[in-house]
Structures are given as structure tokens and as C-alpha cells.
Scaffold this active site. Structure first.
Site, PDB file in Angstrom:
ATOM      1  N   ALA A   9       0.844  -1.197   0.000  1.00  0.00           N
ATOM      2  CA  ALA A   9       0.000   0.000   0.000  1.00  0.00           C
ATOM      3  C   ALA A   9       0.877   1.245   0.000  1.00  0.00           C
ATOM      4  O   ALA A   9       0.509   2.286   0.535  1.00  0.00           O
ATOM      5  CB  ALA A   9      -0.920  -0.015   1.215  1.00  0.00           C
ATOM      6  N   GLY A  10       2.077   1.105  -0.596  1.00  0.00           N
ATOM      7  CA  GLY A  10       2.948   2.284  -0.743  1.00  0.00           C
ATOM      8  C   GLY A  10       2.492   3.085  -1.954  1.00  0.00           C
ATOM      9  O   GLY A  10       1.299   3.135  -2.265  1.00  0.00           O
ATOM     10  N   VAL A  12       3.216   2.917  -5.482  1.00  0.00           N
ATOM     11  CA  VAL A  12       2.700   2.245  -6.696  1.00  0.00           C
ATOM     12  C   VAL A  12       1.418   1.489  -6.362  1.00  0.00           C
ATOM     13  O   VAL A  12       0.419   1.580  -7.086  1.00  0.00           O
ATOM     14  CB  VAL A  12       3.761   1.279  -7.290  1.00  0.00           C
ATOM     15  CG1 VAL A  12       3.167   0.488  -8.452  1.00  0.00           C
ATOM     16  CG2 VAL A  12       4.999   2.046  -7.763  1.00  0.00           C
ATOM     17  N   ARG A  82      14.010   2.626  -6.133  1.00  0.00           N
ATOM     18  CA  ARG A  82      15.362   3.188  -6.282  1.00  0.00           C
ATOM     19  C   ARG A  82      15.498   4.509  -5.562  1.00  0.00           C
ATOM     20  O   ARG A  82      14.558   5.277  -5.459  1.00  0.00           O
ATOM     21  CB  ARG A  82      15.654   3.455  -7.760  1.00  0.00           C
ATOM     22  CG  ARG A  82      15.962   2.237  -8.530  1.00  0.00           C
ATOM     23  CD  ARG A  82      16.575   2.598  -9.846  1.00  0.00           C
ATOM     24  NE  ARG A  82      15.637   3.151 -10.804  1.00  0.00           N
ATOM     25  CZ  ARG A  82      15.998   3.731 -11.945  1.00  0.00           C
ATOM     26  NH1 ARG A  82      17.290   3.871 -12.230  1.00  0.00           N
ATOM     27  NH2 ARG A  82      15.104   4.172 -12.790  1.00  0.00           N
ATOM     28  N   HIS A 175      13.687  -3.938 -18.536  1.00  0.00           N
ATOM     29  CA  HIS A 175      13.277  -2.629 -18.015  1.00  0.00           C
ATOM     30  C   HIS A 175      14.503  -1.997 -17.344  1.00  0.00           C
ATOM     31  O   HIS A 175      14.640  -1.991 -16.135  1.00  0.00           O
ATOM     32  CB  HIS A 175      12.136  -2.831 -17.016  1.00  0.00           C
ATOM     33  CG  HIS A 175      11.604  -1.563 -16.428  1.00  0.00           C
ATOM     34  ND1 HIS A 175      11.166  -0.509 -17.200  1.00  0.00           N
ATOM     35  CD2 HIS A 175      11.431  -1.176 -15.139  1.00  0.00           C
ATOM     36  CE1 HIS A 175      10.745   0.460 -16.389  1.00  0.00           C
ATOM     37  NE2 HIS A 175      10.899   0.077 -15.143  1.00  0.00           N
TER      38      HIS A 175
HETATM   39  N1  LIG Z   1       8.074  -2.228 -13.131  1.00  0.00           N
HETATM   40  C1  LIG Z   1       8.047  -0.910 -13.198  1.00  0.00           C
HETATM   41  O1  LIG Z   1       7.900  -0.349 -14.281  1.00  0.00           O
HETATM   42  C2  LIG Z   1       8.145  -0.083 -11.940  1.00  0.00           C
HETATM   43  C3  LIG Z   1       7.841   1.272 -11.945  1.00  0.00           C
HETATM   44  C4  LIG Z   1       7.889   1.984 -10.739  1.00  0.00           C
HETATM   45  C5  LIG Z   1       8.271   1.351  -9.564  1.00  0.00           C
HETATM   46  N2  LIG Z   1       8.602   0.030  -9.599  1.00  0.00           N
HETATM   47  C6  LIG Z   1       9.011  -0.691  -8.390  1.00  0.00           C
HETATM   48  O2  LIG Z   1       7.877  -0.908  -7.554  1.00  0.00           O
HETATM   49  C7  LIG Z   1       8.338  -1.123  -6.231  1.00  0.00           C
HETATM   50  C8  LIG Z   1       7.482  -0.329  -5.251  1.00  0.00           C
HETATM   51  O3  LIG Z   1       7.701   1.065  -5.405  1.00  0.00           O
HETATM   52  P1  LIG Z   1       6.925   2.110  -4.476  1.00  0.00           P
HETATM   53  O4  LIG Z   1       7.307   3.446  -4.963  1.00  0.00           O
HETATM   54  O5  LIG Z   1       5.497   1.752  -4.359  1.00  0.00           O
HETATM   55  O6  LIG Z   1       7.625   1.825  -3.054  1.00  0.00           O
HETATM   56  P2  LIG Z   1       7.140   2.345  -1.631  1.00  0.00           P
HETATM   57  O7  LIG Z   1       8.375   2.438  -0.785  1.00  0.00           O
HETATM   58  O8  LIG Z   1       6.247   3.526  -1.727  1.00  0.00           O
HETATM   59  O9  LIG Z   1       6.244   1.143  -1.064  1.00  0.00           O
HETATM   60  C9  LIG Z   1       6.781  -0.109  -0.783  1.00  0.00           C
HETATM   61  C10 LIG Z   1       5.789  -0.774   0.164  1.00  0.00           C
HETATM   62  O10 LIG Z   1       6.052  -2.189   0.171  1.00  0.00           O
HETATM   63  C11 LIG Z   1       5.651  -2.642   1.435  1.00  0.00           C
HETATM   64  N3  LIG Z   1       6.152  -4.008   1.660  1.00  0.00           N
HETATM   65  C12 LIG Z   1       7.416  -4.434   1.854  1.00  0.00           C
HETATM   66  N4  LIG Z   1       7.435  -5.769   2.043  1.00  0.00           N
HETATM   67  C13 LIG Z   1       6.158  -6.191   1.935  1.00  0.00           C
HETATM   68  C14 LIG Z   1       5.534  -7.452   2.010  1.00  0.00           C
HETATM   69  N5  LIG Z   1       6.244  -8.575   2.264  1.00  0.00           N
HETATM   70  N6  LIG Z   1       4.190  -7.535   1.877  1.00  0.00           N
HETATM   71  C15 LIG Z   1       3.453  -6.421   1.657  1.00  0.00           C
HETATM   72  N7  LIG Z   1       3.996  -5.180   1.563  1.00  0.00           N
HETATM   73  C16 LIG Z   1       5.327  -5.085   1.705  1.00  0.00           C
HETATM   74  C17 LIG Z   1       6.244  -1.595   2.365  1.00  0.00           C
HETATM   75  O11 LIG Z   1       5.699  -1.670   3.661  1.00  0.00           O
HETATM   76  C18 LIG Z   1       5.881  -0.310   1.614  1.00  0.00           C
HETATM   77  O12 LIG Z   1       4.629   0.205   2.053  1.00  0.00           O
HETATM   78  C19 LIG Z   1       9.822  -0.770  -6.247  1.00  0.00           C
HETATM   79  O13 LIG Z   1      10.602  -1.930  -6.331  1.00  0.00           O
HETATM   80  C20 LIG Z   1       9.974   0.057  -7.519  1.00  0.00           C
HETATM   81  O14 LIG Z   1      11.292   0.023  -8.009  1.00  0.00           O
HETATM   82  C21 LIG Z   1       8.547  -0.687 -10.759  1.00  0.00           C
END
Ligand SMILES: NC(=O)c1ccc[n+]([C@@H]2O[C@H](COP(=O)([O-])OP(=O)(O)OC[C@H]3O[C@@H](n4cnc5c(N)ncnc54)[C@H](O)[C@@H]3O)[C@@H](O)[C@H]2O)c1
Length: 312
Positions: A9-10, A12, A82, A175
Site C-alpha cells: 500500500a505504498g 505504486v 530506487r 526494463h
Molecule cells: N516495473 C516498473 O515499471 C516499476 C515502476 C515503478 C516502480 N517500480 C518498483 O515498484 C516497487 C514499489 O515502489 P513504491 O514506490 O510503491 O515503493 P514504496 O516504498 O512507496 O512502497 C513499498 C511498500 O512495500 C511494502 N512491503 C514491503 N514488504 C512487503 C511485504 N512482504 N508484503 C506487503 N507489503 C510489503 C512496504 O511496507 C511499503 O509500504 C519498487 O521496487 C519500484 O522500483 C517498478
């Protein structure tokens, strides 16, 4: 009854969940995170928006991972994003641990769910999700190309001052900064983009697309989430509604494009079974060489991931 769970629930995760609720794509969205109060608070806030949105989607927040049970699709952005100076491979070790526990839980509680992976490095993590669960390859795929093409389309529309909707584009490969945007397969209103944009300008747009993620990390100090989150909802909608959309996805290659046992971004047909088919398009020498470079780095990441997994 259609149900999609979103694991985290961060930033993305909240955009994926809100995108699904906002468009009324599914009956129920379950938002799962390890932080107490976070998924519950965001879920009830989104739920309270649905009367105004005119949608009937139920949004549930929980810290209990077993609540993925009954999901048609589980979207997994759970992982660290990142920070400035990091590339996506730097995230491998941290995010692999999370992947291991998240997908093991999916296997136990929602064995028929499709897994749509988002956490980075997404090509390697999607491979890990399939490797750990043993699910068939049509059931496990990742989101990157919808985002990368959306960035590419946006930059082209900015350059030509035309609607983003009328730009169609294709980006192949991993990617990462070596991804392969394909101007030859890019059109404005169905007309090849070379009719409008010079080669020099296009080279700049390609470069900006490759570094599009880094551009945002440098501005914000963390990675983008609106375009990634909404990109994932487009894929979910294609599957839930069995639309057979042609979209780029991180898919398992079994000989296509000359590669095997690897996940990478390619055009696919997305329908009720997940990845229904991988589409192979002709590449010229330069495009093939660029794809090779991109996938060589994904392969190295996969080998690295396997040895890390052995030590876990
Ligand atoms: N594929 C793509 O094109 C793309 C694009 C953007 C971001 N991302 C990736 O998406 C990921 C998330 O990014 P974000 O900005 O939302 O991060 P964020 O830091 O806002 O949120 C991460 C969340 O994950 C939760 N979390 C960690 N372990 C967990 C688990 N075992 N179960 C449930 N929740 C858990 C954390 O508590 C946190 O709330 C990153 O790895 C980022 O690099 C990928």
C-alpha cells in the site's frame, strides 16, 4: 465476482488500487501491506471515494497476506524503490527476499491467481516469481513496457504537440537503461513517426525514454508511481475483461526472439488466461543487437538471483 489483490500500500500499490476502484474494473480490491494501519487507512479512504466516482468497487485493507485468497490477479509492487545513484539491479537482494515470501503466500492461498509483478528489477523478479511458484508462464508476467511505451508516447506527443492518445509505440527488452524503444514501429495517427520527427530528434526522445525512470528519481528522490500504477491497471483490465489487448509485457521467452528461459519485455496478447500469446515482430540488425545487449544484462541478473536464492 472479480477480485484483485495488490501487495503493498505504498506509492505504486495505492495508484494500482485506486485506478482499479476509480474505473470500476473489479468488484473487490484487497490492499495488503506489512505496515499496520497503512492498507486499512488507504483502503477506507478509497472506498469512501467510490460513491462520488459512481463505482461499486469494494476496497479492503489488511495486514493478513492470506487474504489474497480468491483473487483472479495478484499485483505485486511490494519492494524497495530506487534512490538517487541506484540502478534497478541494486534492488535485487532486498526485493528478492520480499518476493520469496509474497509469492510463496500466493502459491499457498491463491494458486489459480495470475501474478502481475512490478517490483524491480522487474524482469528478474518476475522470473523469480515463476521459479519459486512453479506456475505456468502464462500465469506469471510483469509490467514495464506499458510504462516505458507510455513515457515514449508522451515525449513524442510533447514534441509534435498532438494528443498522447494518437501516438502508438513499442518498447522491447529489459526494463533498464538498455531497453529498446522502436521508432520503426511507432506511429502518430497510424502514420510512421519518421514522417514527423527527424532521426536526430528521435534519438534524443529514445534516450529520454530509456532514462525516464532516472529523470523522476533525480527530481523526487524516489521513483515515479502514477504512470507505473496506472499502467498496471490497463493490464489488469485487459485480463479481467478478456479484451485480448496487444500490450508490451514482461513475458517468459521460450525461443521467441532467439531467447529461452528468460523474462523480458515483448508485445503480447493479454486475455483471460494472462499472456495468451507472444507476438514476434521483425527486427533489423541494429534493433536485434540492442535487444541482445539488453537481454544479456537481464540474464546476468537472473543468474545472480538464483545464487542469492540458494543462500536464503
Ligand atoms: N516495473 C516498473 O515499471 C516499476 C515502476 C515503478 C516502480 N517500480 C518498483 O515498484 C516497487 C514499489 O515502489 P513504491 O514506490 O510503491 O515503493 P514504496 O516504498 O512507496 O512502497 C513499498 C511498500 O512495500 C511494502 N512491503 C514491503 N514488504 C512487503 C511485504 N512482504 N508484503 C506487503 N507489503 C510489503 C512496504 O511496507 C511499503 O509500504 C519498487 O521496487 C519500484 O522500483 C517498478
Amino acid at each position: 465476482m472479480t477480485k484483485v489483490s495488490v501487495i503493498e500500500a505504498g506509492k505504486v500499490g495505492e495508484i494500482v488500487a485506486f485506478g482499479l476502484a476509480n474505473k470500476g474494473i473489479v468488484n473487490e480490491v484487497t490492499l495488503v501491506d506489512i505496515i499496520e494501519g497503512l492498507p486499512q487507512g488507504k483502503a477506507i479512504d478509497m472506498y469512501e471515494a467510490t460513491p462520488v466516482l459512481g463505482e461499486s468497487t469494494k476496497v479492503v485493507g489488511t495486514n493478513d497476506p492470506t487474504e489474497v485468497a480468491g483473487s483472479d490477479i495478484v499485483v505485486v509492487p511490494a519492494g524497495s524503490p530506487r534512490k538517487p545513484g541506484m540502478d534497478r539491479m541494486d534492488l535485487l537482494k532486498i526485493n528478492l527476499k520480499i518476493c520469496n515470501s509474497v509469492v510463496t503466500n500466493i502459491k499457498e492461498n491463491a494458486p489459480d491467481a495470475k501474478i502481475l509483478y512490478i517490483a524491480n528489477p522487474v524482469d528478474v523478479m518476475t522470473y523469480a516469481a515463476k521459479f519459486i511458484t512453479g506456475f505456468p508462464s502464462n500465469q506469471v508476467f510483469g509490467m514495464a513496457g506499458v510504462l516505458d511505451t507510455s513515457r515514449f508516447r508522451t515525449f513524442i506527443s510533447m514534441e509534435e504537440n498532438v494528443s498522447q492518445k494518437d501516438v502508438t509505440a513499442m518498447v522491447l527488452g529489459g526494463h533498464g537503461d538498455a531497453m529498446v524503444p522502436l521508432p520503426r514501429y511507432t506511429t502518430i495517427g497510424g502514420v510512421p513517426v519518421s514522417h514527423f520527427i527527424s532521426e536526430e530528434k528521435m534519438a534524443e526522445i529514445v534516450e529520454r525514454t530509456r532514462k525516464g525512470g532516472g529523470e523522476i528519481v533525480n527530481l523526487l528522490g524516489y521513483s515515479g508511481y502514477y504512470a507505473p500504477g496506472i499502467g498496471a491497471t490497463e493490464m489488469v483490465e485487459a485480463i479481467i475483461k478478456d479484451q485480448r489487448r496487444v500490450l508490451p509485457a514482461v513475458a517468459y521467452l521460450d525461443g521467441q526472439y532467439g531467447f529461452s528461459d528468460i523474462y523480458a519485455g515483448v508485445p503480447v496478447i493479454l486475455g483471460k488466461n494472462g499472456v495468451e500469446k507472444i507476438l514476434e515482430i521483425d527486427l533489423n540488425e541494429e534493433e536485434s543487437a540492442a535487444l541482445n545487449t539488453s537481454l544479456t544484462s537481464v540474464k546476468a541478473g537472473i543468474e545472480n538471483m538464483k545464487s542469492l536464492l540458494n543462500g536464503m
